[in-house]
Design a protein around this motif. Structure first.
Motif, PDB file in Angstrom:
ATOM      1  N   ALA A  64       0.834  -1.208   0.000  1.00 18.18           N
ATOM      2  CA  ALA A  64       0.000   0.000   0.000  1.00 18.18           C
ATOM      3  C   ALA A  64       0.865   1.253   0.000  1.00 18.18           C
ATOM      4  O   ALA A  64       0.583   2.212  -0.735  1.00 18.18           O
ATOM      5  CB  ALA A  64      -0.933  -0.006   1.206  1.00 18.18           C
ATOM      6  N   THR A 102      -4.721  -4.684  -5.097  1.00 17.45           N
ATOM      7  CA  THR A 102      -4.870  -3.303  -4.651  1.00 17.45           C
ATOM      8  C   THR A 102      -6.045  -2.669  -5.379  1.00 17.45           C
ATOM      9  O   THR A 102      -6.298  -2.962  -6.544  1.00 17.45           O
ATOM     10  CB  THR A 102      -3.600  -2.476  -4.930  1.00 17.45           C
ATOM     11  OG1 THR A 102      -3.320  -2.497  -6.330  1.00 17.45           O
ATOM     12  CG2 THR A 102      -2.410  -3.015  -4.165  1.00 17.45           C
ATOM     13  N   TYR A 104      -8.122   1.296  -5.614  1.00 17.37           N
ATOM     14  CA  TYR A 104      -8.075   2.701  -5.243  1.00 17.37           C
ATOM     15  C   TYR A 104      -9.495   3.188  -4.959  1.00 17.37           C
ATOM     16  O   TYR A 104     -10.428   2.858  -5.684  1.00 17.37           O
ATOM     17  CB  TYR A 104      -7.478   3.554  -6.361  1.00 17.37           C
ATOM     18  CG  TYR A 104      -6.021   3.298  -6.671  1.00 17.37           C
ATOM     19  CD1 TYR A 104      -5.256   2.419  -5.917  1.00 17.37           C
ATOM     20  CD2 TYR A 104      -5.403   3.941  -7.718  1.00 17.37           C
ATOM     21  CE1 TYR A 104      -3.930   2.202  -6.200  1.00 17.37           C
ATOM     22  CE2 TYR A 104      -4.066   3.728  -8.022  1.00 17.37           C
ATOM     23  CZ  TYR A 104      -3.341   2.845  -7.259  1.00 17.37           C
ATOM     24  OH  TYR A 104      -2.015   2.628  -7.536  1.00 17.37           O
ATOM     25  N   THR A 120      -7.440   6.617  -1.528  1.00  9.81           N
ATOM     26  CA  THR A 120      -7.207   5.568  -0.534  1.00  9.81           C
ATOM     27  C   THR A 120      -6.844   4.281  -1.255  1.00  9.81           C
ATOM     28  O   THR A 120      -7.577   3.823  -2.135  1.00  9.81           O
ATOM     29  CB  THR A 120      -8.467   5.343   0.329  1.00  9.81           C
ATOM     30  OG1 THR A 120      -8.832   6.577   0.928  1.00  9.81           O
ATOM     31  CG2 THR A 120      -8.203   4.310   1.413  1.00  9.81           C
ATOM     32  N   THR A 122      -6.477   0.377  -0.948  1.00  4.32           N
ATOM     33  CA  THR A 122      -6.936  -0.739  -0.131  1.00  4.32           C
ATOM     34  C   THR A 122      -6.289  -2.010  -0.651  1.00  4.32           C
ATOM     35  O   THR A 122      -6.274  -2.243  -1.864  1.00  4.32           O
ATOM     36  CB  THR A 122      -8.476  -0.851  -0.201  1.00  4.32           C
ATOM     37  OG1 THR A 122      -9.036   0.381   0.219  1.00  4.32           O
ATOM     38  CG2 THR A 122      -8.978  -1.961   0.695  1.00  4.32           C
ATOM     39  N   ARG A 124      -6.143  -6.235  -0.418  1.00  7.67           N
ATOM     40  CA  ARG A 124      -6.838  -7.469  -0.030  1.00  7.67           C
ATOM     41  C   ARG A 124      -6.053  -8.660  -0.575  1.00  7.67           C
ATOM     42  O   ARG A 124      -5.250  -8.504  -1.486  1.00  7.67           O
ATOM     43  CB  ARG A 124      -8.246  -7.516  -0.620  1.00  7.67           C
ATOM     44  CG  ARG A 124      -9.137  -6.362  -0.231  1.00  7.67           C
ATOM     45  CD  ARG A 124     -10.435  -6.409  -1.049  1.00  7.67           C
ATOM     46  NE  ARG A 124     -11.248  -5.246  -0.844  1.00  7.67           N
ATOM     47  CZ  ARG A 124     -12.263  -5.185   0.008  1.00  7.67           C
ATOM     48  NH1 ARG A 124     -12.579  -6.235   0.714  1.00  7.67           N
ATOM     49  NH2 ARG A 124     -12.952  -4.075   0.148  1.00  7.67           N
ATOM     50  N   VAL A 131     -10.391  -6.680   4.039  1.00  9.92           N
ATOM     51  CA  VAL A 131      -9.330  -5.694   3.815  1.00  9.92           C
ATOM     52  C   VAL A 131      -8.162  -5.983   4.760  1.00  9.92           C
ATOM     53  O   VAL A 131      -8.355  -6.118   5.962  1.00  9.92           O
ATOM     54  CB  VAL A 131      -9.862  -4.265   4.047  1.00  9.92           C
ATOM     55  CG1 VAL A 131      -8.740  -3.248   3.997  1.00  9.92           C
ATOM     56  CG2 VAL A 131     -10.941  -3.935   3.030  1.00  9.92           C
ATOM     57  N   THR A 133      -5.256  -3.908   4.661  1.00  9.45           N
ATOM     58  CA  THR A 133      -4.853  -2.569   5.081  1.00  9.45           C
ATOM     59  C   THR A 133      -5.449  -1.541   4.130  1.00  9.45           C
ATOM     60  O   THR A 133      -5.802  -1.863   2.992  1.00  9.45           O
ATOM     61  CB  THR A 133      -3.316  -2.421   5.134  1.00  9.45           C
ATOM     62  OG1 THR A 133      -2.983  -1.182   5.761  1.00  9.45           O
ATOM     63  CG2 THR A 133      -2.690  -2.460   3.762  1.00  9.45           C
ATOM     64  N   SER A 134      -5.551  -0.323   4.614  1.00 14.49           N
ATOM     65  CA  SER A 134      -6.080   0.771   3.824  1.00 14.49           C
ATOM     66  C   SER A 134      -5.275   2.021   4.174  1.00 14.49           C
ATOM     67  O   SER A 134      -5.177   2.380   5.341  1.00 14.49           O
ATOM     68  CB  SER A 134      -7.558   0.963   4.159  1.00 14.49           C
ATOM     69  OG  SER A 134      -8.117   1.959   3.365  1.00 14.49           O
TER      70      SER A 134
END
Length: 144
Positions: A64, A102, A104, A120, A122, A124, A131, A133-134
């Protein structure tokens, strides 16, 4: 015999009754070791699972942050003209080295220019999975 003379025993050293461990003591010790081991095994399994989860989260965070750095490099906060539409045209995908996906997410374009749009990233494991992380950032835009 005087007091200075020592009494000598024939045949060497005396044997005592507690010269070693009996079979019962060894079995009891092994049983205690097994019970203690059974108490520790779940802790080891949990620690191993947590370590794997932390490794996945660290990889997702690194991906990320790399995506954010790429976006920031494409749309620098400088005198160059950046349109909100060009920022919104950015897209994520599947990272070849990690296999993570990823995506957006974009905030609304500003009402007045120059302004900022929130992007942002994100991460997965695959589309539709939870999720990992974000990470958000703001991009300076000067036109719509």
């Amino acid at each position: 015999m005087g007091t200075s003379q020592k009494r000598q025993h024939g045949g060497g050293a005396r044997r005592t009754a507690d010269g070693g461990f009996s079979l019962v003591e060894v079995v009891v010790a092994m049983l205690l070791l097994m019970v203690i081991s059974l108490a520790v095994v779940p802790l080891l399994i949990t620690a191993t699972a947590s370590s794997a989860d932390n490794r996945d989260l660290a990889t997702a965070n690194a991906l990320a942050n790399a995506e954010i750095a790429e976006i920031r490099a494409r749309f620098p906060d400088s005198s160059t003209t950046t349109s909100c539409g060009s920022v919104l045209a950015s897209a994520g995908g599947v990272d070849a080295s990690t296999g993570l996906t990823t995506a957006y997410g974009f905030g609304a374009c500003p009402a007045q220019y120059p302004g900022t749009v929130t992007v942002t990233v994100t991460v997965r494991e695959e589309p539709g999975s939870p999720v990992l992380t974000s990470v958000p950032t703001k991009i300076l835009v000067s036109t719509s």
